[in-house]
Enzyme design. Sequence first.
Site, PDB file in Angstrom:
ATOM      1  CG  ASN A 120      -2.407   1.007   0.910  1.00 25.95           C
ATOM      2  OD1 ASN A 120      -1.806   1.906   0.821  1.00 25.95           O
ATOM      3  ND2 ASN A 120      -3.189   0.680   1.839  1.00 25.95           N
ATOM      4  NE  ARG A 147      -6.307   1.847  -0.254  1.00 26.92           N
ATOM      5  CZ  ARG A 147      -5.636   2.628  -0.225  1.00 26.92           C
ATOM      6  NH1 ARG A 147      -5.592   3.511   1.085  1.00 26.92           N
ATOM      7  NH2 ARG A 147      -7.050   3.126   0.418  1.00 26.92           N
ATOM      8  CG  HIS A 157     -13.120   3.749   3.116  1.00 31.19           C
ATOM      9  ND1 HIS A 157     -13.746   4.422   3.300  1.00 31.19           N
ATOM     10  CD2 HIS A 157     -11.243   3.641   3.480  1.00 31.19           C
ATOM     11  CE1 HIS A 157     -12.770   4.972   4.079  1.00 31.19           C
ATOM     12  NE2 HIS A 157     -11.422   5.325   3.794  1.00 31.19           N
ATOM     13  NE  ARG A 211      -9.866  12.548   3.253  1.00 30.24           N
ATOM     14  CZ  ARG A 211      -9.797  11.321   3.145  1.00 30.24           C
ATOM     15  NH1 ARG A 211     -11.187  10.597   3.165  1.00 30.24           N
ATOM     16  NH2 ARG A 211      -8.963  11.051   2.878  1.00 30.24           N
ATOM     17  CD  GLU A 245      -9.123  -1.141   4.212  1.00 31.79           C
ATOM     18  OE1 GLU A 245      -9.649  -0.592   3.176  1.00 31.79           O
ATOM     19  OE2 GLU A 245      -8.692  -0.536   5.490  1.00 31.79           O
TER      20      GLU A 245
END
Length: 416
Positions: free
Chosen positions: A24, A108, A197, A258, A401
Site C-alpha cells: 500500500n 492497493r 474503501h 474532511r 483490507e
Amino acid sequence: MTTSSIPQHEGTAPVEPHRVLVLNSGSSSVKYQLLDMRDRSRLASGLVERIGEETSRLVHTPLAGGAEPRERTGRIADHDEALKAAAEELAADGLGLDSPELAAIGHRVVHGGLRFSAPTVITDEVLKEIERLVPVAPLHNPANITGIRTAQALRPDLPQVAVFDTAFHTTMPEAAARYAIDVETADAHRIRRYGFHGTSHAYVSRKTAELLGKTPEEVNVIVLHLGNGASASAVAGGRCVETSMGLTPLEGLVMGTRSGDIDPAVTFHLKRVAGMSADEIDVLLNKRSGLVGLCGDNDMRVIRRRIDEGDERAALAFDIYIHRLKKYIGAYTAVLGRVDAVAFTAGVGENAAPVREAAIAGLEELGMAVDASLNSVRSGEPRLISPEYARVAVAVVPTDEELEIADQTFALVGRP
C-alpha cells in the site's frame, strides 16, 4: 502461473508458490504485509514512513516465532529505496523477495474508475489507464503507480496485481452513481460517484453474512467504515447499491479532517467573499474540517475524554458526527428496503463503543438496538452487540483490507 517463471534454488525440487506480498504505497509511506495463503496467516508486516525526509522511519514486525519489531531511522530517499529496505528486512527473516514461494505482489490502488471492477494483472496498458485516472485521484494514484513501478523493477518476472478501492462499488445502479449535472460535462470529465474503501466494505459485508450464518446473497447490510476517513455503504445480496463517498473521498460522513457532505456553493462563497483559491479551499475541506475543524482534535478517544470533562466544542463535534451517521443509516435503510444487519468497522467503528451506542440510539422503530453490556466488550473478533429481540443485527466486524487484497490477488494468479 508456473514455478518455472520464478527463481528456483539449484538442486531443489520445484516449489509451489503460496505467498503474497501486499503493498500500500502512499505519497510518503509504504505499508506492506507478507501472507502465507495456505492458511492465510501473516508472516511479516511493516511500515516505511516520511519517505524523502531526513527523519524517515521503517518499522518491521516479524509475525512468526514471537520476534520483536525492528526499527531503523534515517533518510530514505524515495519509494525505490523504501521497498529495497523492506526487502532487506524480509530477507533477514528468511522471507526474501527472491523466494520461489512468492506467488505475486498485490497493490492497493485507490481509483480504478469504471473500467476496473475486479482485481487486475498489471500490464503496460493497465498502468496507463491508472495514470489516466490521476486527475480524479491526484493524491493517491500517483503514489500507487510509484509503488507498482518500483515493485516491477525488483521482481519483473512476478505477477503484479492491482486491487482497486473503487471496484466493489461499480455495481451501483446509475441512479445512485450519477450526479444530477449536465451529462456531457460529467462524461467528458469522468464525474460520478465512485466510492472508496471498497476492499473493506467487501470484506466486512461478507464477514457479517458469515456471522449471521448466511451467504452474502441472502443478506442486506449497511457497512459503516469509521476511521480517520469514513464511509458508509448499502450492500444488497453481496452487491454494493449505494455508498457515501463520491468522485473523491471527501463526500459523505463527517471524518477526522474532511467535512463530508457540504453545500457545493460553499466553495463559491469562500472564493468570492473570503478570496480563497481553489487549492486553499481544497486544503480547508480535506485537512482542516471534520472533527479537527470542529473541535481541534480528530482522535475520538481524546474527544470523548474532553466531553467527559465538560468540553462543549467536543460535545458538539461528537453530536454532528453522530447526526450524520444516523442520516445515512436511515437513508440506506430506505434504499435497501430490508436491512438484516448494520456492521461497524475500522478504527473508530471497532473501538469506540459510545459512537456505536449513539449512532443506533433512537432507531428502535427501524428494528435496531444495542445491548450495553455486549457493546462494552472489547474483542478482535466479529461479534453481535444487539439484543436477541432486535429485528436488525448490529455487529462489530474488524476489517482486514490486506487479507482481502491478498485473497483477491491469489485467487487471480496464485493457483496453477
